[in-house]
Design a protein around this motif. Structure first.
Motif, PDB file in Angstrom:
ATOM      1  N   PRO A  71       0.847  -1.613   0.042  1.00  0.00           N
ATOM      2  CA  PRO A  71      -0.177   0.292  -0.121  1.00  0.00           C
ATOM      3  C   PRO A  71       1.215   1.190   0.105  1.00  0.00           C
ATOM      4  CG  PRO A  71       0.139  -1.304   2.025  1.00  0.00           C
ATOM      5  CD  PRO A  71       0.498  -1.746   1.070  1.00  0.00           C
ATOM      6  N   GLU A  72       0.448   2.380  -0.369  1.00  0.00           N
ATOM      7  CA  GLU A  72       1.178   3.238  -0.410  1.00  0.00           C
ATOM      8  C   GLU A  72       1.187   4.151   0.617  1.00  0.00           C
ATOM      9  OE1 GLU A  72       2.288   4.879  -2.656  1.00  0.00           O
ATOM     10  OE2 GLU A  72       1.441   3.873  -4.935  1.00  0.00           O
TER      11      GLU A  72
ATOM     12  N   THR B  77      -5.590   2.267   5.699  1.00  0.00           N
ATOM     13  CA  THR B  77      -6.493   2.390   6.781  1.00  0.00           C
ATOM     14  C   THR B  77      -6.978   1.133   7.506  1.00  0.00           C
ATOM     15  OG1 THR B  77      -8.730   2.348   5.006  1.00  0.00           O
ATOM     16  CG2 THR B  77      -7.492   4.501   5.515  1.00  0.00           C
TER      17      THR B  77
ATOM     18  N   GLU C 129      -5.658  -0.945  -7.979  1.00  0.00           N
ATOM     19  CA  GLU C 129      -5.486   0.245  -7.598  1.00  0.00           C
ATOM     20  C   GLU C 129      -6.360   0.857  -5.946  1.00  0.00           C
ATOM     21  OE1 GLU C 129      -2.933   3.280  -8.597  1.00  0.00           O
ATOM     22  OE2 GLU C 129      -2.183   1.070  -9.252  1.00  0.00           O
ATOM     23  N   TRP C 130      -7.695  -0.189  -5.846  1.00  0.00           N
ATOM     24  CA  TRP C 130      -7.929   0.812  -5.424  1.00  0.00           C
ATOM     25  C   TRP C 130      -7.256   0.018  -3.913  1.00  0.00           C
ATOM     26  CZ3 TRP C 130     -10.512  -1.728  -1.106  1.00  0.00           C
ATOM     27  CH2 TRP C 130     -11.759  -0.473   0.152  1.00  0.00           C
TER      28      TRP C 130
ATOM     29  N   LYS D 261      -4.161  -0.735  -3.066  1.00  0.00           N
ATOM     30  CA  LYS D 261      -2.855   0.459  -2.889  1.00  0.00           C
ATOM     31  C   LYS D 261      -3.453   1.662  -2.193  1.00  0.00           C
ATOM     32  CE  LYS D 261       0.362   1.084  -5.657  1.00  0.00           C
ATOM     33  NZ  LYS D 261       1.882   0.464  -5.072  1.00  0.00           N
ATOM     34  N   ASP D 262      -4.432   2.189  -2.963  1.00  0.00           N
ATOM     35  CA  ASP D 262      -4.786   3.117  -2.169  1.00  0.00           C
ATOM     36  C   ASP D 262      -5.689   3.679  -0.277  1.00  0.00           C
ATOM     37  OD1 ASP D 262      -3.749   4.472  -4.437  1.00  0.00           O
ATOM     38  OD2 ASP D 262      -5.738   4.763  -5.206  1.00  0.00           O
ATOM     39  N   HIS D 263      -6.377   2.105  -1.046  1.00  0.00           N
ATOM     40  CA  HIS D 263      -6.996   2.851   0.589  1.00  0.00           C
ATOM     41  C   HIS D 263      -6.851   1.230   1.654  1.00  0.00           C
ATOM     42  CE1 HIS D 263      -9.615   4.272  -2.572  1.00  0.00           C
ATOM     43  NE2 HIS D 263      -9.803   5.047  -1.483  1.00  0.00           N
TER      44      HIS D 263
END
Length: 296
Positions: free
Chosen positions: A66-67, A139, A131-132, A134-136
């Motif tokens: 993840p980012e 959290t 992508e989702w 990776k971005d979320h």
């Protein structure tokens, strides 16, 4: 035949998406197909007008970091399966990580599904899903777990062995050389099971997944009127060794089984006897997959 057409188109989309993923993520650490057989079957279906609809879904794993700033230790794994009707229906994705609790995992997967339902229906969406995540994904991390699991995540990587049983159906098996190949190759690959020659021909092999796949790739290269995998069973043996594998076996060797032949050419097998043989081995449910009828 409008449906056959759309089935083939869907299969074509799947093949091109898999090609795209493997070119973007050539490293097995990032993208790994877990069932090469299913991909081979899918490609065969796309290339050959007369091919059967594939018998198992394509399955693969995408690993994502993840980012986030301290992502060095973090990895999320997406276990993916493409239903036959994909992309008309959504892919089956389960995201896992040692850093999230069970309830957070359920939460994350349900949010991902909602995102895909709202944004991706009818279109290939593996990259958007990745992508989702990776971005979320970060959290959802459980702070408590992430402290303790930094030490354990390396231990988790131990190699899981998969035990596989393939049920192969052929229009007929008469040829002596093929029958010899079936038995010799199974021995060479440490596979057990049985081969019922005649019409139809039934072959069952069981053992290490990689050996079963090698057996199938050799068998299907021979010339057949029709041959396919009717059913496949996979059992993951956590770090399983020789003893674990032996425990899974239902057959002790690979033998040729001839059940009282009758019929004009003396090669139609007595299916009632086949049913009783399968029942003895605890595989009676397979009979229905082959012949579509309840056993006798």
């Amino acid at each position: 035949e409008t449906t056959a057409m759309t089935n083939r188109e869907q299969a074509e989309v799947q093949v091109s998406e898999l090609d795209l993923l493997s070119s973007m993520f050539p490293d097995e650490q990032e993208f790994m197909v877990t069932d090469q057989l299913a991909v081979a079957e899918l490609k065969h279906y796309v290339e050959d007008e007369s091919a059967e609809v594939p018998s198992s879904k394509v399955q693969f794993i995408l690993n994502v970091k993840p980012e986030v700033s301290d992502a060095s230790m973090m990895e999320f794994s997406m276990a993916c399966a493409l239903p036959f009707k994909y992309p008309a229906v959504l892919p089956e994705i389960t995201v896992r990580s040692s850093l999230i609790s069970r309830s957070q995992q359920i939460h994350l997967n349900s949010d991902l599904k909602t995102y895909l339902m709202q944004n991706c229906s009818g279109e290939p969406c593996m990259l958007s899903a990745r992508e989702w995540v990776k971005d979320h994904a970060a959290t959802y991390i459980d702070k408590e777990l992430s402290r303790s699991s930094v030490t354990t995540s390396n231990v988790m990587q131990s190699e899981d062995i998969t035990f596989t049983r393939l049920w192969i159906y052929s229009h007929h098996i008469y040829n002596k050389q093929k029958r010899k190949n079936i038995i010799d190759w199974a021995k060479e690959l440490s596979l057990t099971g049985f081969c019922m020659p005649g019409k139809p021909g039934v072959v069952c092999v069981e053992g290490l997944q990689s050996s079963c796949e090698e057996f199938w790739s050799r068998i299907r290269r021979l010339t057949w009127k029709r041959i396919l995998i009717r059913h496949r069973e996979d059992v993951s043996l956590e770090g399983g060794g020789h003893a674990e594998i032996q425990k899974q076996r239902k057959f002790s060797a690979l033998e040729e089984k001839c059940f009282d032949a009758h019929g004009a050419r003396g090669n139609h097998m007595d299916l009632g006897q086949l049913y009783r043989f399968l029942e003895e081995k605890g595989c009676a449910d397979i009979f229905q997959m082959y012949f579509g009828v309840e056993g006798h």
